[in-house]
Write an enzyme that holds these catalytic residues in place. Structure first.
Site, mmCIF file in Angstrom:
data_model
loop_
_atom_site.group_PDB
_atom_site.id
_atom_site.type_symbol
_atom_site.label_atom_id
_atom_site.label_comp_id
_atom_site.label_asym_id
_atom_site.label_seq_id
_atom_site.Cartn_x
_atom_site.Cartn_y
_atom_site.Cartn_z
ATOM 1 N N LYS A 27 15.993 6.632 -1.497
ATOM 2 C CA LYS A 27 16.943 6.075 -2.480
ATOM 3 C C LYS A 27 18.221 6.917 -2.619
ATOM 4 C CE LYS A 27 13.368 3.764 -5.239
ATOM 5 N NZ LYS A 27 12.881 3.469 -6.606
ATOM 6 N N TYR A 67 14.432 -6.667 -5.875
ATOM 7 C CA TYR A 67 13.682 -6.292 -7.082
ATOM 8 C C TYR A 67 13.512 -7.456 -8.060
ATOM 9 C CZ TYR A 67 13.595 -1.274 -5.984
ATOM 10 O OH TYR A 67 13.322 -0.046 -5.420
ATOM 11 N N ASN A 130 13.895 8.035 -8.541
ATOM 12 C CA ASN A 130 12.630 8.614 -8.086
ATOM 13 C C ASN A 130 12.506 8.723 -6.565
ATOM 14 O OD1 ASN A 130 12.287 5.922 -7.609
ATOM 15 N ND2 ASN A 130 10.330 5.713 -8.673
ATOM 16 N N HIS A 133 10.857 4.500 -2.371
ATOM 17 C CA HIS A 133 10.110 3.271 -2.684
ATOM 18 C C HIS A 133 9.161 3.005 -1.533
ATOM 19 C CE1 HIS A 133 9.208 -0.949 -3.590
ATOM 20 N NE2 HIS A 133 9.337 -1.131 -2.279
ATOM 21 N N GLU A 144 9.315 -7.394 2.113
ATOM 22 C CA GLU A 144 10.353 -6.363 2.038
ATOM 23 C C GLU A 144 10.898 -6.012 3.427
ATOM 24 O OE1 GLU A 144 8.457 -3.248 -0.259
ATOM 25 O OE2 GLU A 144 8.477 -4.480 -2.074
HETATM 26 P P1 CMP Z 1 10.083 1.465 -7.153
HETATM 27 O O1 CMP Z 1 8.841 1.937 -6.488
HETATM 28 O O2 CMP Z 1 11.283 1.308 -6.279
HETATM 29 O O3 CMP Z 1 9.771 0.074 -7.860
HETATM 30 C C1 CMP Z 1 10.478 -0.373 -8.999
HETATM 31 C C2 CMP Z 1 11.387 0.678 -9.531
HETATM 32 O O4 CMP Z 1 11.814 0.482 -10.860
HETATM 33 C C3 CMP Z 1 10.651 2.002 -9.582
HETATM 34 O O5 CMP Z 1 10.423 2.488 -8.291
HETATM 35 C C4 CMP Z 1 11.570 2.827 -10.453
HETATM 36 O O6 CMP Z 1 12.620 3.398 -9.707
HETATM 37 C C5 CMP Z 1 12.134 1.771 -11.375
HETATM 38 N N1 CMP Z 1 11.559 1.909 -12.697
HETATM 39 C C6 CMP Z 1 10.306 1.695 -13.069
HETATM 40 N N2 CMP Z 1 10.139 1.950 -14.364
HETATM 41 C C7 CMP Z 1 11.351 2.327 -14.839
HETATM 42 C C8 CMP Z 1 11.822 2.713 -16.102
HETATM 43 N N3 CMP Z 1 11.011 2.756 -17.160
HETATM 44 N N4 CMP Z 1 13.119 3.041 -16.202
HETATM 45 C C9 CMP Z 1 13.939 2.975 -15.126
HETATM 46 N N5 CMP Z 1 13.527 2.606 -13.899
HETATM 47 C C10 CMP Z 1 12.245 2.291 -13.754
#
Ligand code: CMP
Length: 156
Positions: A27, A67, A130, A133, A144
């Protein structure tokens, strides 16, 4: 039985291998900190093969589509803004039980809850930023991968 005697042990004893593909994203928070190589090393050290990879910038429409299952969630808009804020590295990873294996080495979505030694524990900044993904099921992986790669770009 005679038949088992005629089949070598290395074939008889082997549990069937589930060769899978999963979709991965490095990311914008990670590409901004020049972490692609470090994350790829973790991936390759687990035995997963990177069979497709490209560094791109998603359009807002691409991020929204990818998403869309989260569109009713409070963080959806923030997620789309973040995922279009800089380059991402899209990948197809291949290996035995690739989907679960990659989710294990990514760690929990929230890095504060991630196990030691996982990518998110070592690199992620927050639950939103984070670093990586990974697909959560075979159906998600197929969707995906299809949204981001042509078959001709995947070289196993
Ligand atoms: P990802 O695995 O890409 O799948 C959905 C994404 O939403 C997740 O990782 C996070 O980056 C994001 N996400 C999930 N929960 C939250 C949250 N509470 N606040 C902001 N982003 C979130």
């Amino acid at each position: 039985m005679a038949i088992s005697k005629s089949i070598p042990n290395f074939i008889m004893d082997r549990t069937p291998m589930t060769l899978e593909r999963t979709f991965s994203i490095i990311k914008p928070d990670a590409t901004a900190r020049n972490l692609t190589g470090k994350i790829n090393a973790v991936i390759e050290n687990t035995g997963l093969r990177i069979v497709a990879q490209k560094r791109i910038c998603w359009t807002r429409a691409q991020a929204e589509k990818f998403y869309e299952e989260h569109k009713e969630r409070s963080f959806y808009r923030e997620l789309v803004v973040f995922m279009t804020s800089g380059p991402i590295v899209c990948q197809v990873l291949e290996g035995e039980n690739a989907i679960m294996k990659y989710r294990d080495i990514m760690g929990a979505t929230n890095p504060a809850e991630a196990n030691a030694g996982t990518i998110r524990k070592d690199f992620a900044k927050s639950i939103g930023e984070n670093s990586v993904h990974g697909s959560d099921s075979p159906e998600s992986a197929e969707r995906e991968i299809g949204l981001n790669f042509d078959n001709s770009e995947i070289v196993g």
